[in-house]
Design a protein around this motif. Sequence first.
Motif, PDB file in Angstrom:
ATOM      1  N   PRO A   1       2.584  -2.921  -6.297  1.00 55.36           N
ATOM      2  CA  PRO A   1       2.283  -2.517  -7.668  1.00 55.36           C
ATOM      3  C   PRO A   1       3.517  -2.461  -8.565  1.00 55.36           C
ATOM      4  CG  PRO A   1       2.213  -0.610  -6.218  1.00 55.36           C
ATOM      5  CD  PRO A   1       2.531  -1.783  -5.352  1.00 55.36           C
TER       6      PRO A   1
ATOM      7  N   ASN B   1       0.807  -1.227   0.000  1.00 54.33           N
ATOM      8  CA  ASN B   1       0.000   0.000   0.000  1.00 54.33           C
ATOM      9  C   ASN B   1       0.838   1.274   0.000  1.00 54.33           C
ATOM     10  OD1 ASN B   1      -2.156   1.703   0.027  1.00 54.33           O
ATOM     11  ND2 ASN B   1      -2.821   1.245   2.116  1.00 54.33           N
ATOM     12  N   LEU B   2       1.625   1.476  -1.038  1.00 50.34           N
ATOM     13  CA  LEU B   2       2.503   2.643  -1.143  1.00 50.34           C
ATOM     14  C   LEU B   2       1.713   3.895  -1.510  1.00 50.34           C
ATOM     15  CD1 LEU B   2       5.258   0.983  -3.339  1.00 50.34           C
ATOM     16  CD2 LEU B   2       5.343   1.379  -0.880  1.00 50.34           C
ATOM     17  N   SER B   3       2.102   5.027  -0.937  1.00 52.15           N
ATOM     18  CA  SER B   3       1.544   6.282  -1.432  1.00 52.15           C
ATOM     19  C   SER B   3       2.668   7.003  -2.175  1.00 52.15           C
ATOM     20  CB  SER B   3       1.090   7.198  -0.298  1.00 52.15           C
ATOM     21  OG  SER B   3       0.568   6.443   0.742  1.00 52.15           O
ATOM     22  N   GLU B   4       2.261   7.731  -3.192  1.00 56.34           N
ATOM     23  CA  GLU B   4       3.266   8.427  -4.010  1.00 56.34           C
ATOM     24  C   GLU B   4       4.144   9.342  -3.184  1.00 56.34           C
ATOM     25  OE1 GLU B   4       1.504  10.303  -7.785  1.00 56.34           O
ATOM     26  OE2 GLU B   4      -0.138   9.557  -6.558  1.00 56.34           O
TER      27      GLU B   4
ATOM     28  N   ARG C   1       7.653  -0.138   4.295  1.00 57.74           N
ATOM     29  CA  ARG C   1       6.540  -0.850   3.669  1.00 57.74           C
ATOM     30  C   ARG C   1       6.988  -1.925   2.692  1.00 57.74           C
ATOM     31  NH1 ARG C   1       1.622   0.007   4.160  1.00 57.74           N
ATOM     32  NH2 ARG C   1       1.085   1.293   5.927  1.00 57.74           N
TER      33      ARG C   1
END
Lengths: 517, 318
Positions: free
Chosen positions: B267, B170-173, B183
Motif C-alpha cells: 500500500p 499485508n502490513l498491519s499498523e 514482510r
Amino acid sequence: MKKYTSGLQIGRRGFLTGSAAVLGLSQLPRPAVAAPTKGGTFRVSVNQGGTSDTLNPAEASGSQQIMVGWALRNNLTEIGSDNKLKPELATNWSSDDAQTWVFKLRQGVTFHNGKTLGTEDVIASLNLHRGEDSTSGAKSLLAGVADITAEGSDGIKITLSAPNADFPFILSDYHFQIMPVGDDGELDLSGTGTGGYTLESWKPGVKTVLKRNPNYWKEGAANFDTVELLLISDSGAATTALVTGEIDAVQSAEYKTLGLLGRDKNVAIESISGGFHPTFAMQSSQAPFNDNNVRLALKYGVDREALVKKVLRGHGTVANDHPVAPSMPYFDASLEQRAYDPDKAKFHLKEAGLDSLSVSLSVSDSLFAGAVDSVTLFREHAAPGGIDVQVAREPGDGYWSDVWMKKPFFTSSWGARPVPDMIFATAYSKGGDWNESEFSNDTFQQLMLAARSELDEAKRGQMYGDMQAILKDEGGSVIPFFRNFVYARRADVSHSEDVASNWALDGYKAIERWWKV
Amino acid sequence: MQHLLRLFVQRLALGLLTLFAVSLVIFLSIELLPGDVAQQVLGQSATPENLAAFRRELGLDLPAHTRYLDWLGGFLQGDLGTSLISGIPISDLISERLYNTFFLAGFAALISVPLALILGVVAALHRDTLLDKSINVATLTAISVPEFFVGYILVWIFAVELSMFPSIANLSEDAPFTDRIYRTFLPALTLTLIVTAHMMRMTRASLINLLALPYVEMAQLKGASQRRLIVIHALPNAIAPIVTVIAINLAYLIVGVVIVEVVFVYPGMGQLLVDSVAKRDFTVVQTACLLFAATYILFNLASDLISIASNPRLLHRK
C-alpha cells in the motif's frame, strides 16, 4: 463490475465442485456434512474497489463495499445460500394487492452501538435512496415507492405507486442496508449496523479488519473471530497469496490457471452458475438496427456453444438473447434455443435488403474476463453469414460514461437479478435510464406492468414466458451466455451444501456464512 | 560556501515555480480526461438525475478555474483538502502511504546503494577479469527484465518454493518493526535488483576514467597500492557523477514503483495515485503529484549541491 446490480438469486443446482473433479477429492468428507465451528481468522481478497470507496451504501458498487457492508449490516430481506428470499431484519411481510406492503421488524435486535432497531432506522435508511438530492445508485429501484411510514412499533408500511409483486426481492439489494439514526437525527453511515461483525479498521483499497459481534442475532452465522478483507487487484498476486496460504479465499480465479490451481490439494475451486451475462447491445432505434431482420441476422451469427467452450472454458451456459437465466424463477424452458446458423443470418440480411453488413462492436476487457476474446470470436462466427463485425477495443477507464449507451453497438455486462422483473424494468423498459438497446415494444411493456400485479403464479409464469420470447425474437441485444462465478478457497475453509449464486463468494456473504475447520 | 547557499535558495525558488506549473498541468490534464468523479463513482448506475445531485454535492458544477483557485488557495494555507469522493482528509489518506513508500524506498536504498558502490569499486579494481564481467552480466540481466517479472520470479523462489517470505506485503499498523522488515523484504529486493546496475556501472565507469589520468599514474609510481589508489585518490573525484545517478535512482524508488506495489500488494503512494486518477479524484491526484515532483526537485538539488561541494574548483570559483 460497476454495474448496478441488485441482490440476485439463481438456482442452486449450478454448484459444481470443480476441485473435486480435478483433484479426485471425492473421498474427502463433503464440507457440508460438518457443522459450522466458531473461531479463526478469515482472510479474503476481493478485486473490485479502491482507495476512495466509502461506507455509504448509497454509493456502493464493487465487492469491497458490498462485502464489508453486509458484514456490518443487514437488510430487511436477504437471498439465502439456497437462492431463496429469506427474512432478515423483517420477520415477515404481507400485501393484499401487491401495492401496499407491511413488513414486521424483528424484535430485540440491537445495533453495535447498543441502540435497539426501530422503525425510524428503517425509514431513514430507505429514504437515503429517495428524493431529489439522493445520489444513490439504487434511486431508480425505489422510484415506485410513494410513501414509507411506521405502522405501530414494529411495522413498516410501504405504499407503491403501482403494484409490484416482487417488491420484497428489491429490498434484498445491497444498497438497502439498515443503519441506525443517531441522537442528532442523522443516519449513522460510519459502519454501525446490526451485522455479524464490527469495524476494527477500514482502509479502503488496502485492508479492512472486522471483529465478530458477540451479540449477533442470527444463529449459526458469523463464525470467524476476525476477518481481514484485502483488496488485491492483480489476479496473479491474489492466486499466489492463496497458494502460499497468505489468504483463505479469492473472489475470482482465472480460467487460464484453473488447471494448475486445481492440482494444489490445499485449494478448492468453486464454479457456480448464475445470471451474470454480457450483452452485445444495439441502439435499435437507429439504422441499421431498427430493422428486426438485422438484429436477427446478428443473433444467428454467433456460435454460443463455442463461446462457452473457448472463452469460459466450460464455466457457463448458453443464453437465448433474453436475460432470464435457467436458474431464475419463471425461466421458460420450452422456449427453443437459438442455434448458430450463418445461412439464416444471410437470409435475414437479404430480408432487410442487404447483401452484407459491416458494424463496429465496442468492447473492453474491463467488463469481464474474456470480453475482447468473445467479440473477436463473434467476428469469426458472423463472417460466413456475410456480416463483418469490427472489433472496437475501448479503454476500460471511462467505458461506462463514454462508450456504454453512446456507441451504436457495444458490449455491456449485467449482474444477476433475483427475479425477471428487476432486469426487465432496469434494462428493457421503454424510457428506462438503462434501456441500453433502446428496446421499445408495447406488448412487452403491458405484460411487464400486468405481471407485477398478477398474484396468480401460473398466469405470471405465462406472462414472463411470453416476455422472454419477445426479447429473444425482437430484442435489441445479442445475449450469448451466462457466466459462472469461478473462485477459490483454502481447503480448510468450509461452507454449507448450498452456495448462493447471486454473486461470487456465496453471494458476497462468505464472511458471515463460512467457517474454518 | 556563500555561493552554495545562494544556489540553494535560487534553486528552491525555481522548484516552487515548477511545482506551481506542475499543479496547473495536472489539473488541466484531469479536466481533459473523459468523465468526471460523479460518472466514475456511479459507473453504470449513473442517471442524469443522480449525476446532477452528485455534482451539486461536490461542487463540480462550478467552472474549472473556480475549482482550481479554491484548491490552490487552501493548499497555500496548508489545507490539503479532502478526497472528493470519500471525504477523508488528504493528509490522513496520504500520511501512512507516504510512510510506506519512504520505508520501502529507504529499505531498498540501504541495500542497493552500498551494494552498487562496492560492486562498482570491485569491478573497477578487477577490470576486464572474469569477476568484472560476471558482475556486469548479473546486474544488467536484472535490469533488463521487466520489474514485475523480477517480482514474480522472487515470489516463486522465496514464497512458493522455499516458503521463506510472504508473497504479499499485508502490513498491519501495529506490526513490530522486524515484522515490517520481513514482510517488505521481497519488494525491497526486487527494487534493489532493478536499480543496482545503473549505479554500479556509473561507479565503475567513473573510476576507470579517473584511473587513466596522470595524477593516478603519479600515485601509482610513488608506490600506492591498488586499493589506496582507488579509495583515496580516485573515488573522491568520482563523487559528482555517482551522486547524480544515485539521486535519480532514489527518486525512482519513491515515484516509480507502482508495478512493484501491485505485484506485492504493497500500500504505497503509487497505487493511491492510480486509483485516484481512475476515479478522477482531482484533489488527491494533485497532492500526490506535487509530492512526487517535490521529491524529484529535492533529490536533484541535493545531488547538485553535493557535486559542487565535492569539487573545490566549482566551490571556490571566481
